[in-house]
Design a protein around this motif. Structure first.
Motif, short mmCIF file in Angstrom:
data_model
loop_
_atom_site.label_atom_id
_atom_site.label_comp_id
_atom_site.label_asym_id
_atom_site.label_seq_id
_atom_site.Cartn_x
_atom_site.Cartn_y
_atom_site.Cartn_z
N ASP A 23 -8.88 4.91 0.21
CA ASP A 23 -7.55 5.44 -0.10
C ASP A 23 -6.46 5.02 0.88
O ASP A 23 -5.30 4.90 0.52
CB ASP A 23 -7.60 6.98 -0.02
N CYS A 24 -6.84 4.88 2.16
CA CYS A 24 -5.82 4.60 3.18
C CYS A 24 -6.52 4.00 4.41
O CYS A 24 -7.72 3.71 4.37
CB CYS A 24 -5.06 5.89 3.53
N HIS A 49 0.85 -1.20 0.00
CA HIS A 49 0.00 0.00 0.00
C HIS A 49 0.88 1.24 0.00
O HIS A 49 1.88 1.30 0.70
CB HIS A 49 -0.91 -0.01 1.23
N CYS A 92 0.34 5.54 0.08
CA CYS A 92 -0.69 6.56 0.13
C CYS A 92 -0.21 7.89 -0.42
O CYS A 92 0.06 8.81 0.33
CB CYS A 92 -1.25 6.75 1.53
ZN ZN Z 1 -1.95 4.99 3.25
#
Ligand code: ZN
Ligand code: GLN
Length: 771
Positions: A742-743, A658, A660
């Motif tokens: 998104d996060c 991941h 961001c």
């Molecule tokens: Zn993130």
């Protein structure tokens, strides 16, 4: 005689006094006079500390209420229309509104005394070069006027002189200031604003001269960047004009070598140049041949970006060589402003004596600079001799310490083969096996890891740390949070679940605390932006993982559900970027050590039956060097470190990562080289446009483009998310798309989290029905 000076001192205070005062002021608990008094006290104390440490020329203008770039915007009158005070000069309220936004005339976020009816959004924050400090981006309009509008610098100069100090005001140079800003509205070249900006610098220099200032430090760190030719030309023009203004000028560069700008920087018609020899030691002695004979050369030999004591002997040998050529034209300083160092090691009462003896914070770094100058001036002085002997002993102890050098870690690293950083099969093969194994629907839904960190969670963690809550009671409290998170995710119908990360204070600290080779300070705070500070962990020795770090939590979470439970880890590059690294081995070596430690955790998770493992690399892009020529070297070891930690598992086990942020264009090749089976990224605010980079590159693996912004409590509609995913599907084949936010959701509350996820799952179902 050489001269000891400093480029800037941390302003936040060793007990974060400025942070506390700012936050009290914003809450209405401390009035402006009270806040100003705290600022004045801190400045006075910091000058005194530097002077006592032996600094001869003290920086003034390094103090800022929120950010030094913002301070310059106020000084130059670069105040966007939406913040412009009606009638008269900007106030402290104007400054805070620019930094934090204002809520309108009856709000409380610090507007201009009620003069504004409309709320105004804050200026953009962005990273200061390659540091973790963030500045407020100046906004320029096409008809931007510059006008001296803020008296703070002059007041502080008077303040320091009244205290009897010999001072050197610090300004951000005109080219760096323009470079850091953004043209708003019309698309125009901000370099065109230079001619209008220079008269304000002229006025400032004249005012400082009337105050009795001899030297002014003008920071032009962009001289360490790859500059377009027009900007290089502008340097000569600007300083030819400023040359006519009074005062001696020291141009300060830092964070990188001057390289192709060396001749330019050395030749500018000013009185001195500072270079960073910690970051770019290769600039010496080349610089000596390029420097005009009238100029002062300031050598930054004490690291302003890290916490280690300087090897004084080594620095001294270099300085002696410089002194032979320069005589009294030699100045000595930290590499850059000490803004990026913690304040005072004297405050650390809980570090063991040995570790303590290896470290130096801002106060101690000033003393190191002064010692080096004393050693140049009188090498036989007894105090100098003692300091050098002590420094040598520290270096020797670090070289030999068994706490630092672990044969087992080194042997393991030496035995790593190329195959260790390759998955067993290529992605195309793996993904088939994973699909058969995981049996997920099209457009699988997941989240990024954390769920709301409620007050109860924080309290439980804190009580456990303080010994007020037993381990059993703490474990049960966390289990109960995990049960809660799993129940909700099952009810919502998510496909790949997470345990929620309730046990984690921070995505780096949580792991650092469990690794050997990391140490923690109590007061090692560094300003990140405004009143926000971070306290990075310190990597002091070879890194290893004594035991599993996350397995018991994830394993427990998996027992609660038949759905796929995703294990959650932080990657080696992010661990490194958000820590103070060692200075005795390379960043690359440290990343590889971290990679092996995390690899063990990945393998243990797989053995515990976990089929999907996410390894977050939020800081991957941050590690990029300032010079493009050095990018590939970094990207190669960074992506390899990721692969090394991710490649110990079977093909069936799915590795996620991941990131961001939203700029992938120039790093997409290396992101692909990481070879994660799935990458989740932040995209919602860019309307999926950043997927263009993935499309253009024909990125082969699966992607979860974030469908909603987790920074705001707003709950987006299903239709909005469907629309975004349709845009995504125009760029990436639908069978390779995931649906996720998104996060992580740790800063959100549960009600909006649930509402948004209900809509997100509905969006995925609608998309599936359209296939
Ligand atoms: Zn993130
Ligand atoms: N897994 C982390 C979380 O969800 C990721 C945070 C991040 O990327 N900054 O909180």
């Amino acid at each position: 005689m050489a001269l000891a000076h400093n480029l800037g001192f941390p302003r936040i205070g060793r007990d974060r006094e400025l942070k506390k005062a700012l936050e009290a002021h914003w809450k209405g608990e401390l009035d402006e006079a009270g806040l100003r008094a705290v600022g004045r006290e801190l400045r006075a104390r910091h000058w005194q500390l530097q002077k006592e440490a032996g600094i001869e020329l003290l920086p003034v203008g390094d103090f800022a209420w929120y950010d030094q770039v913002l301070g310059h915007s106020l000084a130059f009158g670069v105040i966007p229309e939406r913040f412009r005070p009606h009638g008269g000069k900007p106030t402290l309220d104007t400054l805070f509104a620019m930094a934090r936004g204002s809520v309108g005339s009856h709000g409380s976020a610090g507007c201009c005394g009620g003069a504004h009816a409309q709320p105004a959004f804050a200026q953009e924050l962005t990273k200061w070069f390659d540091t973790n400090y963030h500045y407020l981006v100046p906004e320029f309009s096409v008809d931007q006027q510059f006008q001296l509008s803020w008296e703070q610098l002059f007041e502080e100069v008077d303040e320091a002189r009244a205290l009897g100090h010999s001072v050197k005001p610090v300004l951000i140079g005109p080219l760096t200031y323009l470079w850091l800003g953004k043209a708003k509205g019309d698309d125009f070249d901000r370099l065109g604003l230079l001619d209008n900006l220079l008269p304000v610098y002229g006025e400032i220099l004249q005012r400082l001269a009337t105050q009795g200032v001899e030297w002014v430090q003008i920071d032009e760190p962009i001289l360490g960047l790859d500059l377009p030719q027009a900007w290089k030309n502008a340097f000569e023009r600007a300083y030819n004009i400023l040359q006519r203004e009074p005062g001696k000028k020291l141009i300060a560069t830092y964070f990188a070598g001057l390289e192709d700008n060396l001749g330019l920087a050395a030749g500018l018609p000013v009185d001195g140049l500072h270079i960073d020899l910690v970051r770019a030691p290769e600039q010496f002695p080349a610089i000596l041949d390029r420097l005009p004979a009238y100029k002062v050369l300031s050598l930054g030999v004490v690291n302003g970006r890290n916490v280690w004591r300087t090897d004084l002997q080594q620095a001294l040998e270099l300085l002696q060589q410089a002194q032979e050529r320069l005589g009294s034209r030699l100045w000595v300083a930290p590499s850059c402003s000490l803004l990026h160092s913690p304040a005072d090691l004297g405050r650390e009462d809980q570090l063991d004596a040995e570790l303590h003896s290896w470290l130096a914070f801002a106060v101690q770094k000033c003393a190191e600079v002064a010692t080096l100058v004393a050693a140049l001036n009188d090498p036989q002085d007894v105090q100098v001799q003692a300091a050098l002997a002590h420094s040598n002993a520290v270096q020797a102890s670090r070289v030999q310490s068994p706490r630092i050098h672990k044969p087992a870690v080194q042997a393991r690293l030496a035995a790593v083969s190329a195959a260790d950083s390759q998955r067993q099969s290529v992605f195309a093969t793996r993904i088939e096996l994973q699909r058969a194994h995981l049996k997920l629907p099209a457009f699988p839904t997941t989240t990024i890891g954390s769920f709301p960190q409620t007050a109860a969670i924080r309290l439980a963690r804190q009580s456990f740390k303080q010994g007020k809550l037993s381990r059993a009671a703490y474990t049960e409290a966390m289990h109960s949070e995990i049960r809660h998170a799993v129940e909700i995710q099952e009810r919502l119908g998510l496909d790949v679940l997470v345990h929620g990360e309730a046990e984690r204070n921070d995505m780096v600290e949580y792991f650092a605390e469990q690794l050997d080779g990391y140490a923690f300070t109590r007061f090692g705070w560094v300003q990140s932006y405004g009143s926000r500070c971070v306290k990075p962990a310190v990597i002091y020795g070879d890194l290893s993982r004594p035991q599993a770090m996350t397995v018991s939590w994830i394993e427990y979470a998996q027992t609660l559900t038949d759905k796929v439970m995703k294990g959650m880890l932080t990657g080696p590059v992010t661990m490194l970027m958000w820590s103070f690294p060692r200075d005795d081995i390379s960043r690359e070596q440290q990343a590889r050590q971290l990679a092996l430690a995390i690899r063990d955790e990945v393998v243990d998770l797989e053995a515990a039956g976990i089929r999907v493992i996410q390894i977050d690399e939020a800081a991957f892009r941050e590690g990029l060097p300032l010079r493009k020529a050095q990018w590939q070297g970094y990207l190669d070891w960074a992506s390899e470190a990721f692969r090394l930690c991710a490649s110990g598992v079977r093909d069936e086990t799915q590795i996620h990562t991941h990131m961001c942020y939203s700029e992938f264009n120039d790093v997409i090749e290396s992101i692909a080289a990481m070879d994660a089976d799935v990458i989740t990224i932040e995209t919602s605010r860019s309307d999926m446009e950043l997927l263009d980079a993935f499309e253009a590159f024909e990125y082969p693996n699966e992607i979860g483009p974030g469908v909603y912004d987790i920074h705001s409590p707003r709950v987006p509609d299903t239709s909005e998310m469907v629309r975004l995913m349709r845009k995504a599907a125009q760029r990436v084949p639908a069978e390779r798309l995931w649906v996720n936010p998104d996060c992580g959701l740790k800063t959100r509350a549960w009600p909006e989290t649930e509402a948004a996820l209900v809509n997100m799952v509905a969006a995925a179902r609608q998309l599936r029905s359209e296939l």
